[in-house]
Design a protein around this motif. Structure first.
Motif, short mmCIF file in Angstrom:
data_model
loop_
_atom_site.label_atom_id
_atom_site.label_comp_id
_atom_site.label_asym_id
_atom_site.label_seq_id
_atom_site.Cartn_x
_atom_site.Cartn_y
_atom_site.Cartn_z
N LEU A 11 36.14 34.32 38.56
CA LEU A 11 35.39 34.02 37.34
C LEU A 11 34.30 33.00 37.70
O LEU A 11 34.58 31.98 38.35
N ILE A 32 42.93 35.99 37.28
CA ILE A 32 42.00 35.07 37.94
C ILE A 32 42.61 34.51 39.21
O ILE A 32 43.67 33.88 39.19
N TYR A 83 32.24 37.82 35.67
CA TYR A 83 33.57 38.03 36.26
C TYR A 83 33.50 39.20 37.23
O TYR A 83 32.89 40.24 36.92
#
Ligand SMILES: [Fe+2]
Ligand SMILES: [Fe+2]
Length: 398
Positions: free
Chosen positions: A163, A219, A156
């Motif tokens: 990710l 994300i 990450y």
């Protein structure tokens, strides 16, 4: 190469002609995605299958002299992602291999035993929460055992909010486009479902743990190691919702009848069941294993709450097509499924034990006794199959 973010490039290999991935039919091909981060310490995240080496290198060389790569992150030992690390190390003498503890064990077993012991392997072993300072970025790692192997992990990048989860969220899909939104979410979800059913299905509990850990991250982009990248907020939300559903072994209110036939008698039974279900307006799909691939059938099983398995008997066993499929199904272990078995035989029903034991071992709960008919079923015998519509509808809660 394709730039996916400032200083981050896709440098993978598109396997246009792949039609079979260790037994899984891949009519749309696949990709092996490698990502190069051009930070102070240039870092390559994953590599490609051995025969994609030249293409990957061609892409990397458009950006950097490979000798300058400082880290090669191996999120997963399996050779579709790590197969070119040995060759790369010969031209990247400074590179350290960043991997999980199990990853280091696995890579040594793969490479040191197959002609790559002459080069220096500098491992940097990481665990969940560890950081790797590559300059402007500090990459973080999340071990995710069994998604897909014990060694699997995700990388990450907090500053990019990207990710890199390797096999998770991937699809076997070859395309010039790199993003889900360029191809369409329907295509991506269909391929992601087939991928999940065939590669990840046995590991629902582990996937749920990964999803929990992922839910704590911000994300902006999910860059898997196969297929298309998830980048729009809606697409990311969609794939997470679907993974939660698949990992929890949820399914749709539908039936799949998976069978093979020898002299058409088992086929007659399958067709009659199909007709009764169709008349009762129960969504149903027929899969003949002589024609359809195992990997298609298990995708239908992942999507269906009721699974009906049928075979003719040959030499006291189920047909080889069904036997192979049952072996595959026992490994994938779909949970929360209900069903029964059926088929035709000549003089002994002993072979149906193959069907019944495999159904039990797969975790499919029996909702009715198996129905087996000798030689050619009569009209009355076929009509008797209507008795199963009630238990099927009960299992589907409709
Ligand atoms: Fe894998
Ligand atoms: Fe893979």
């Amino acid at each position: 190469m394709r730039k996916i973010r400032d200083d981050i490039y896709w440098t993978g290999y598109i396997d246009w002609d792949l039609r079979n991935f260790h037994g899984y039919s891949t009519p749309a091909g696949s990709t092996y995605n490698a990502y190069l981060i051009m930070d102070e310490k240039p870092t390559l995240i994953d590599t490609v299958k051995h025969y994609g080496y030249d293409e990957m290198l061609w892409r990397i060389k458009q950006i950097i002299d490979p000798a300058k790569i400082q880290y090669i992150i191996s999120n997963h030992t399996e050779m579709d992602h790590s197969g070119t690390i040995g060759a790369l190390l010969k031209i990247c003498p400074n590179a350290q291999i960043v991997c999980s503890p199990k990853g280091a064990e696995g890579l040594k077993r793969h490479f040191l035993n197959s002609g790559h012991s002459d080069i220096e392997w500098k491992f940097k072993v990481v665990n969940t929460g560890d950081e790797l300072d590559i300059g402007k970025r500090k990459l973080k790692f999340l071990l995710m055992p069994m998604v897909h192997w014990p060694d699997s992990m995700a990388t990450y990048s907090p500053s990019d909010q990207i990710l890199f989860p390797n096999d998770a969220f991937g699809q076997h899909y070859a395309s010039h486009q790199r993003y889900v939104d360029e191809v369409g979410i329907e295509v991506a979800l269909k391929e992601a479902a087939k991928y999940y059913a065939n590669i990840v299905m046995p590991y629902g509990a582990q996937v749920l743990k990964v999803l929990e850990a992922v839910s704590t991250l911000t994300i902006d982009m999910i860059c898997p190691s196969h297929g298309l990248i998830w980048r729009s907020a809606e697409d990311i939300a969609q794939i997470i919702v679907h993974y939660k559903k698949w990992a929890a072994y949820e399914s749709n209110k539908q039936v799949v009848i998976v069978y093979d036939t020898m002299w058409h008698s088992t086929e007659k039974m399958a067709m009659k069941l199909y007709q009764f279900l169709d008349q009762a307006q129960v969504p149903v799909k027929l899969v003949n294993l002589k024609i359809s691939d195992y990997s298609e059938a298990v995708t239908d099983i992942m999507n269906s709450k009721v699974v009906i398995l049928g075979s003719a008997i040959l030499n006291n066993h189920v047909l080889p097509s069904v036997g192979g499929f049952l072996t595959y199904l026992k490994g994938l272990k779909p949970k929360n499924r209900f069903g029964f078995t059926f088929g035709s035989y000549g003089w002994s029903k002993v072979g149906f034990k193959d069907l019944e034991s495999a159904m039990e071992e797969s975790g499919i709960e029996k909702i009715a006794e198996g129905q087996y008919m000798q030689f050619v079923p009569s009209a009355e015998e076929l009509a008797s199959l209507e008795q199963f519509i009630g238990p099927i509808k009960k299992a589907l809660a409709i």
